[in-house]
Design a protein around this motif. Structure first.
Motif, PDB file in Angstrom:
ATOM      1  N   ILE A  62       0.715  -1.324   0.009  1.00  0.00           N
ATOM      2  CA  ILE A  62      -0.085  -0.022  -0.103  1.00  0.00           C
ATOM      3  C   ILE A  62       0.721   1.214  -0.097  1.00  0.00           C
ATOM      4  CG2 ILE A  62      -1.907  -1.046   1.190  1.00  0.00           C
ATOM      5  CD1 ILE A  62      -0.931  -0.031   3.888  1.00  0.00           C
ATOM      6  N   HIS A  63       2.082   0.829   0.089  1.00  0.00           N
ATOM      7  CA  HIS A  63       3.074   2.447   0.248  1.00  0.00           C
ATOM      8  C   HIS A  63       4.594   2.019  -0.198  1.00  0.00           C
ATOM      9  CE1 HIS A  63       4.275   6.271   1.096  1.00  0.00           C
ATOM     10  NE2 HIS A  63       5.130   5.801   1.928  1.00  0.00           N
ATOM     11  N   ILE A  64       4.881   2.758  -1.249  1.00  0.00           N
ATOM     12  CA  ILE A  64       6.450   2.596  -1.578  1.00  0.00           C
ATOM     13  C   ILE A  64       6.986   4.014  -1.179  1.00  0.00           C
ATOM     14  CG2 ILE A  64       8.163   2.211  -3.686  1.00  0.00           C
ATOM     15  CD1 ILE A  64       5.779   0.438  -4.899  1.00  0.00           C
ATOM     16  N   PRO A  65       7.941   3.865  -0.178  1.00  0.00           N
ATOM     17  CA  PRO A  65       8.305   5.364   0.320  1.00  0.00           C
ATOM     18  C   PRO A  65       9.389   5.748  -0.950  1.00  0.00           C
ATOM     19  CG  PRO A  65       9.008   3.584   1.871  1.00  0.00           C
ATOM     20  CD  PRO A  65       8.435   2.876   0.885  1.00  0.00           C
ATOM     21  N   ALA A  66       9.975   5.283  -1.608  1.00  0.00           N
ATOM     22  CA  ALA A  66      10.893   5.877  -2.738  1.00  0.00           C
ATOM     23  C   ALA A  66      10.011   6.512  -3.737  1.00  0.00           C
ATOM     24  CB  ALA A  66      11.735   4.816  -3.498  1.00  0.00           C
TER      25      ALA A  66
END
Length: 342
Positions: A103-107
């Protein structure tokens, strides 16, 4: 025409089934951990089942079992961190929800994660104080152990015992009483009384049933007096078996289920329920059970071949081996490929 040209064309070798892909064993439930041990940590726990690396963690109030590999770069997610019912990969911080979806890709915080960024998940259930996992569509329910849920019985759960042995060998050992006078002398048997009277074994719709299996024991009731006792044994699944010993008003029942990490390595889980000794410290009873298991382990680890031979000509058999003979016949009837030699 030369002699060589008249040779038959060699056939391509038949690909052997990978035993860890046996649908019979993958469609069964396997215990992977004690719940009381899992509850000592809030972080994911790595487990291994049928040569697959898995992780166990708790989210949204329920247990989860996932493949222990991030879809991004193959890092073990069991090294990650649990935060508010999400699991965070330790390598690049990808965040996965309780269903395994990223649900989330920091890059790339503005980029919606692709739908295929999803971790394979497996069926998981809690029962008898153990966590059970099935790697494919479950073919049956978790094996029954009625005494565990009977309020007149005291349930006891030991830690798992890791052994360098095949699960089918462990189940056959559990069904065998003729080793009691020698492997478990002074506890479950006496070398001076090694005779095992004939008993009845049959294959039923629920597995193998052996009744009135009798053996002399030096002190079966804690009175200091020896006596011949009678057991009922059941092989409920290829890797799960049960025994019950009744005497007067006392009864003890044990469920053994084996986690197959591979054909060469297993974990033994021993669940015990007793309708007596309610005031005896639990650790004292578990120590008694552990003493027996630790006597069995060197025997199991020494057996060759590692897998259980199903060919009746490969090993010698006697009347006292009826439980083992019928267990092997049952496995052959089932078409089991894991942990056996045809």
């Amino acid at each position: 025409m030369s002699e060589r040209s008249r040779d038959p064309i060699p056939k391509a070798p038949t690909a052997a089934l990978d035993p860890t892909q046996d649908p019979l064993i993958r469609g069964d439930w396997h215990a992977v951990a004690r719940v009381q041990d899992l509850e000592t940590t809030s972080q994911p726990v790595a487990v291994r089942l049928l040569e697959e690396d898995l992780l166990i963690w708790k989210a949204e109030g329920g247990w989860r079992c996932w493949q222990d590999r991030c879809v991004h770069r193959g890092t073990a997610l069991s090294l990650g961190t649990v935060k508010e019912s999400t699991l965070i990969c330790p390598y690049h911080g990808w965040v996965f929800d309780a269903q395994g979806q990223c649900i989330h890709i920091p890059a790339h915080p503005e980029q919606p994660p692709p739908r295929r960024a999803c971790i394979p998940t497996y069926a998981v259930q809690e029962r008898y104080g153990l966590l059970w996992v099935c790697l494919s569509e479950p073919q049956q329910h978790i094996p029954p152990f009625p005494e565990w849920e009977d309020p007149s019985f005291r349930p006891l759960s030991s830690p798992g015992y890791r052994v360098r042995a095949c699960g089918t060998r462990a189940i056959e050992n559990f069904l065998d009483v003729s080793h009691f006078p020698f492997v478990h002398k002074a506890i479950l048997g006496d070398p001076a009384h090694p005779v095992i009277p004939d008993y009845r074994v049959q294959i039923t719709p629920d597995g193998v049933l052996a009744e009135n299996v009798r053996v002399y024991q030096p002190d079966p009731y804690g009175t200091g007096v020896g006596d011949t006792v009678s057991y009922t044994y059941r092989a409920l699944r290829p890797l799960t078996a049960y025994l019950r010993k009744d005497s007067a008003e006392q009864c003890v029942a044990i469920l053994l289920t084996v986690t197959p990490h591979s054909e060469q390595e297993s974990t033994l889980w021993m669940l015990m329920a007793m309708n007596y000794a309610h005031n005896t410290p639990a650790q004292e009873l578990l120590d008694w059970q552990e003493a027996i298991v630790l006597q069995d382990i060197p025997i199991l680890e020494s057996q060759r071949p590692v897998q259980l031979p199903l060919d009746p000509q490969q090993e010698l058999h006697l009347a006292s081996d009826q439980s083992a003979i019928v267990y092997r016949r049952w496995l052959k009837t089932l078409g089991l490929q894991f942990g056996v030699l045809p």
